[in-house]
Write a protein that holds these residues in place. Sequence first.
Motif, PDB file in Angstrom:
ATOM      1  N   ASP A 176     -74.700 -42.684  25.460  1.00  0.00           N
ATOM      2  CA  ASP A 176     -73.775 -42.798  24.333  1.00  0.00           C
ATOM      3  C   ASP A 176     -72.575 -43.717  24.579  1.00  0.00           C
ATOM      4  O   ASP A 176     -71.880 -44.087  23.625  1.00  0.00           O
ATOM      5  N   SER A 177     -72.296 -44.039  25.825  1.00  0.00           N
ATOM      6  CA  SER A 177     -71.125 -44.889  26.088  1.00  0.00           C
ATOM      7  C   SER A 177     -71.377 -46.311  25.622  1.00  0.00           C
ATOM      8  O   SER A 177     -72.395 -46.922  25.956  1.00  0.00           O
ATOM      9  N   LYS A 178     -70.435 -46.793  24.844  1.00  0.00           N
ATOM     10  CA  LYS A 178     -70.506 -48.150  24.298  1.00  0.00           C
ATOM     11  C   LYS A 178     -69.115 -48.772  24.374  1.00  0.00           C
ATOM     12  O   LYS A 178     -68.107 -48.075  24.551  1.00  0.00           O
ATOM     13  N   GLU A 179     -69.081 -50.078  24.172  1.00  0.00           N
ATOM     14  CA  GLU A 179     -67.799 -50.775  24.228  1.00  0.00           C
ATOM     15  C   GLU A 179     -66.828 -50.223  23.199  1.00  0.00           C
ATOM     16  O   GLU A 179     -65.652 -50.000  23.487  1.00  0.00           O
ATOM     17  N   VAL A 180     -67.304 -49.978  21.973  1.00  0.00           N
ATOM     18  CA  VAL A 180     -66.423 -49.500  20.907  1.00  0.00           C
ATOM     19  C   VAL A 180     -65.811 -48.153  21.256  1.00  0.00           C
ATOM     20  O   VAL A 180     -64.662 -47.850  20.891  1.00  0.00           O
ATOM     21  N   ALA A 181     -66.532 -47.328  22.011  1.00  0.00           N
ATOM     22  CA  ALA A 181     -66.012 -46.017  22.393  1.00  0.00           C
ATOM     23  C   ALA A 181     -64.856 -46.152  23.371  1.00  0.00           C
ATOM     24  O   ALA A 181     -63.853 -45.436  23.278  1.00  0.00           O
ATOM     25  N   PHE A 182     -64.982 -47.075  24.319  1.00  0.00           N
ATOM     26  CA  PHE A 182     -63.909 -47.235  25.300  1.00  0.00           C
ATOM     27  C   PHE A 182     -62.723 -48.006  24.728  1.00  0.00           C
ATOM     28  O   PHE A 182     -61.594 -47.845  25.186  1.00  0.00           O
ATOM     29  N   VAL A 183     -62.954 -48.849  23.711  1.00  0.00           N
ATOM     30  CA  VAL A 183     -61.823 -49.461  23.003  1.00  0.00           C
ATOM     31  C   VAL A 183     -60.993 -48.361  22.343  1.00  0.00           C
ATOM     32  O   VAL A 183     -59.755 -48.327  22.476  1.00  0.00           O
ATOM     33  N   ALA A 184     -61.672 -47.436  21.660  1.00  0.00           N
ATOM     34  CA  ALA A 184     -60.969 -46.345  20.973  1.00  0.00           C
ATOM     35  C   ALA A 184     -60.293 -45.415  21.972  1.00  0.00           C
ATOM     36  O   ALA A 184     -59.144 -44.987  21.768  1.00  0.00           O
ATOM     37  N   VAL A 193     -44.458 -53.566  30.241  1.00  0.00           N
ATOM     38  CA  VAL A 193     -45.195 -52.326  30.484  1.00  0.00           C
ATOM     39  C   VAL A 193     -46.366 -52.619  31.418  1.00  0.00           C
ATOM     40  O   VAL A 193     -47.091 -53.606  31.225  1.00  0.00           O
ATOM     41  N   ARG A 194     -46.540 -51.741  32.407  1.00  0.00           N
ATOM     42  CA  ARG A 194     -47.741 -51.798  33.255  1.00  0.00           C
ATOM     43  C   ARG A 194     -48.624 -50.610  32.886  1.00  0.00           C
ATOM     44  O   ARG A 194     -48.154 -49.471  32.804  1.00  0.00           O
ATOM     45  N   VAL A 195     -49.903 -50.872  32.665  1.00  0.00           N
ATOM     46  CA  VAL A 195     -50.881 -49.828  32.366  1.00  0.00           C
ATOM     47  C   VAL A 195     -51.893 -49.779  33.498  1.00  0.00           C
ATOM     48  O   VAL A 195     -52.521 -50.796  33.824  1.00  0.00           O
ATOM     49  N   VAL A 196     -52.029 -48.600  34.112  1.00  0.00           N
ATOM     50  CA  VAL A 196     -52.960 -48.416  35.228  1.00  0.00           C
ATOM     51  C   VAL A 196     -54.040 -47.427  34.799  1.00  0.00           C
ATOM     52  O   VAL A 196     -53.755 -46.247  34.542  1.00  0.00           O
ATOM     53  N   VAL A 197     -55.265 -47.888  34.701  1.00  0.00           N
ATOM     54  CA  VAL A 197     -56.401 -47.018  34.387  1.00  0.00           C
ATOM     55  C   VAL A 197     -56.979 -46.527  35.710  1.00  0.00           C
ATOM     56  O   VAL A 197     -57.347 -47.343  36.569  1.00  0.00           O
ATOM     57  N   ILE A 235     -64.466 -51.772  31.424  1.00  0.00           N
ATOM     58  CA  ILE A 235     -63.028 -51.899  31.695  1.00  0.00           C
ATOM     59  C   ILE A 235     -62.370 -52.886  30.717  1.00  0.00           C
ATOM     60  O   ILE A 235     -61.282 -52.604  30.183  1.00  0.00           O
ATOM     61  N   PRO A 236     -62.982 -54.060  30.427  1.00  0.00           N
ATOM     62  CA  PRO A 236     -62.371 -54.946  29.421  1.00  0.00           C
ATOM     63  C   PRO A 236     -62.209 -54.288  28.062  1.00  0.00           C
ATOM     64  O   PRO A 236     -61.262 -54.593  27.322  1.00  0.00           O
ATOM     65  N   ALA A 237     -63.103 -53.372  27.709  1.00  0.00           N
ATOM     66  CA  ALA A 237     -62.986 -52.670  26.428  1.00  0.00           C
ATOM     67  C   ALA A 237     -61.769 -51.746  26.435  1.00  0.00           C
ATOM     68  O   ALA A 237     -61.047 -51.638  25.435  1.00  0.00           O
ATOM     69  N   VAL A 238     -61.531 -51.081  27.580  1.00  0.00           N
ATOM     70  CA  VAL A 238     -60.342 -50.234  27.691  1.00  0.00           C
ATOM     71  C   VAL A 238     -59.079 -51.087  27.524  1.00  0.00           C
ATOM     72  O   VAL A 238     -58.138 -50.725  26.808  1.00  0.00           O
ATOM     73  N   GLN A 239     -59.077 -52.255  28.199  1.00  0.00           N
ATOM     74  CA  GLN A 239     -57.922 -53.151  28.099  1.00  0.00           C
ATOM     75  C   GLN A 239     -57.728 -53.626  26.664  1.00  0.00           C
ATOM     76  O   GLN A 239     -56.596 -53.705  26.172  1.00  0.00           O
ATOM     77  N   GLY A 295     -66.573 -42.041  25.297  1.00  0.00           N
ATOM     78  CA  GLY A 295     -65.759 -42.708  26.308  1.00  0.00           C
ATOM     79  C   GLY A 295     -64.533 -41.873  26.582  1.00  0.00           C
ATOM     80  O   GLY A 295     -63.915 -41.338  25.654  1.00  0.00           O
ATOM     81  N   GLU A 296     -64.184 -41.728  27.853  1.00  0.00           N
ATOM     82  CA  GLU A 296     -63.014 -40.939  28.227  1.00  0.00           C
ATOM     83  C   GLU A 296     -62.177 -41.751  29.207  1.00  0.00           C
ATOM     84  O   GLU A 296     -62.716 -42.362  30.142  1.00  0.00           O
TER      85      GLU A 296
END
Length: 687
Positions: free
Chosen positions: A561-569, A548-552, A524-528, A493-494
């Motif tokens: 290989d992309s998984k929720e845990v990867a985007f959380v990290a 703080v505002r965070v804009v992805v 996106i929820p995983a990134v948040q 995840g990047e």
Amino acid sequence: MPYTTENIRTVALLGHGSAGKTTLAEALLAQVGAIPAAGSVEKGTTTSDSDPLEKNFLHSLRTSVLHLDLPTTRVHMLDTPGFPDFIGQAIGALDAVETAAIVVNAQTGIEMITSRMMDWAARRKLCRLLIINKIDAENVDLPRLLDDLRTTFGKEVLPINLPAGNGTRVVDCFFNPSGDSDFSSVAAAHQALIDQVIEVDEELMAKYLEQGEEIEPEQLHAPFETALREGHLVPVCFVSARNGAGIVELLEVFEKLLPNPTEGNPPLFYKGEIVEGQPVEEFRSQPDPTRHVLAHVFKVVVDPYVGKLGVFRVHQGTITKDTQLFIGSGRKPFKVGHLLLLQGAKTVDVASAVPGDIAAVAKVDEIEFDCVLHDSHDEDHIHMRPLEFPTPMSGVAIQPKRRGDEQRISEVLHKMTAEDPTLVVEHDATLNETVLRGLGELHIRSALERMAQQYKVEVETRPPRVPYRETISANAEGHARHKKQTGGAGQFGEVYLRIEPLPRGAGFEFVDQVKGGVIPYNFIPAVQKGVESVLASGPTAGFVMQDVRVVVYDGKHHPVDSKEVAFVAAGRKAFLDALTKARPIVLEPIVNVEVEAPEPFMGDVAGDLSSRRGQVTGTRAQSPGVLVVEGQAPLGELEGYSARLKAMTQGRASWTMALSHYEQAPPQLQQQLAADYQSKRKQVEEE
């Protein structure tokens, strides 16, 4: 006795501590034979202060529910605490009554809670009555006090009786205006009342002014209620709870002049979920016993023997034994097993409760403070207009004295906070610190004593960490790639994001500006989630982050290989990367402070506040010889302030504080907090 809603009066005795509210309640109960004789606060024999802690402290800590029966009327009476530390209990009583009876100590005059209760009652559109107690005390200046009340609260403040015989009796100025008083003219007071009341009734005023007709007290009932309801009249009654002067006359005012539930201002209810801060629908209850039930729980007691007791005011409909009631938006009803009428700590079963009645049900664990009880399947998400409670700012960090008591302490704290809306428990997961917060040191001390005496749980205490916050002071961008290969399916995840400071108090915002699906929408929820995991412990000193505002806005994914845990990290690492460039800062809580003290001490009070990095924003006269200093100060500088204030003013001052806002802490303090945080982290790592 059988009675209807029209025969009910509901009154809350409010006012500053030591005004004599509990002693007055005892005198009223004894006068009508509800108790054999008036009890004594000093001896711990009052009906209201039945709690062992109240007997030890010699003043009320909780609102007590009482009732008394007059020849044609039932009066539900609430005796509330008056010390600022316990003001939450008094505020909670406001939605249960039509009339706020503010008791004033004739010796001390207008005090902090006197003014606050007059203001709170007016904002809730309650009818108001002023009761001047202790009129037989030495060195009282009743004419001046009455003038002070009129100057402070307006010309609508008028005496309905006057003291006579040096405070040993009172003379009526409304029903039967005759006799002489210790000051002023009974006839003039009667005339002033008539002139004030008829202003709300044009037809009656025309008869009186143009046709010269005599106005009988019976003709004034309807306009009198209107004047009370509109705040056009605030009657003043003189009493001495100690010698009984004015007690009979006060009961007559309760019975003949105070509004019944059909004559007061019905409270506002909300229906539907709140959307963007606004309810879907609002309506006022109708005090009709034939309509569906609406009742509001304004007091909860967790009794070790009876269990949870929910005390409520019926605003609409009729509740009887076996009535099926829903709690707020709950879908499962409970059946009323016993309907209870309260007299302090004593209860008696009653057959029904109609609009205006104050009653209770026991052993219903789902009942919570401020919930609405109803009997309609169609009503959902019903609640009353929220009460405005002061923010609990005083606190102590607690931990069990004995290992293994953690669960027991958690259960006890849950019971205590269920009873008191201004008692709050916070848990800092970072430091594993549990903090008990209240409105003042006395509030906290009484809670700790209740834990020890009632629940047999002992805790160790220490000053809590000041609830500092962290934020950023500049825009920045962050990037992180999380890649992990373990032989089979990996993790990838990047994330690219930018962060921006928000205005103070704005909180946290997460914005998705990803285009073209470079990060699939389901990740996106995983990134948040990864970003929010950082908010609990800021990078500078480990405090909660805010504003703080965070804009992805960009990123990459892998179809396998992309998984929720990867985007959380990746979200977490990208946020941390941005924070290092955004000039993070520590914010300190600033509180509004009000100090009431005799005028000669004002210089010392103002000087001490300034020495604590505070500033005085204004002063006002509370009553002759007493001023209120208003100011702001950092919460971290107010440790031990109560003891210092007591020493400065010979114990004659009182104070309150409430959270105002957060602002940037001084550089030296920020450096110290950051150094302490790094030292603790190093210590944890070494262990």
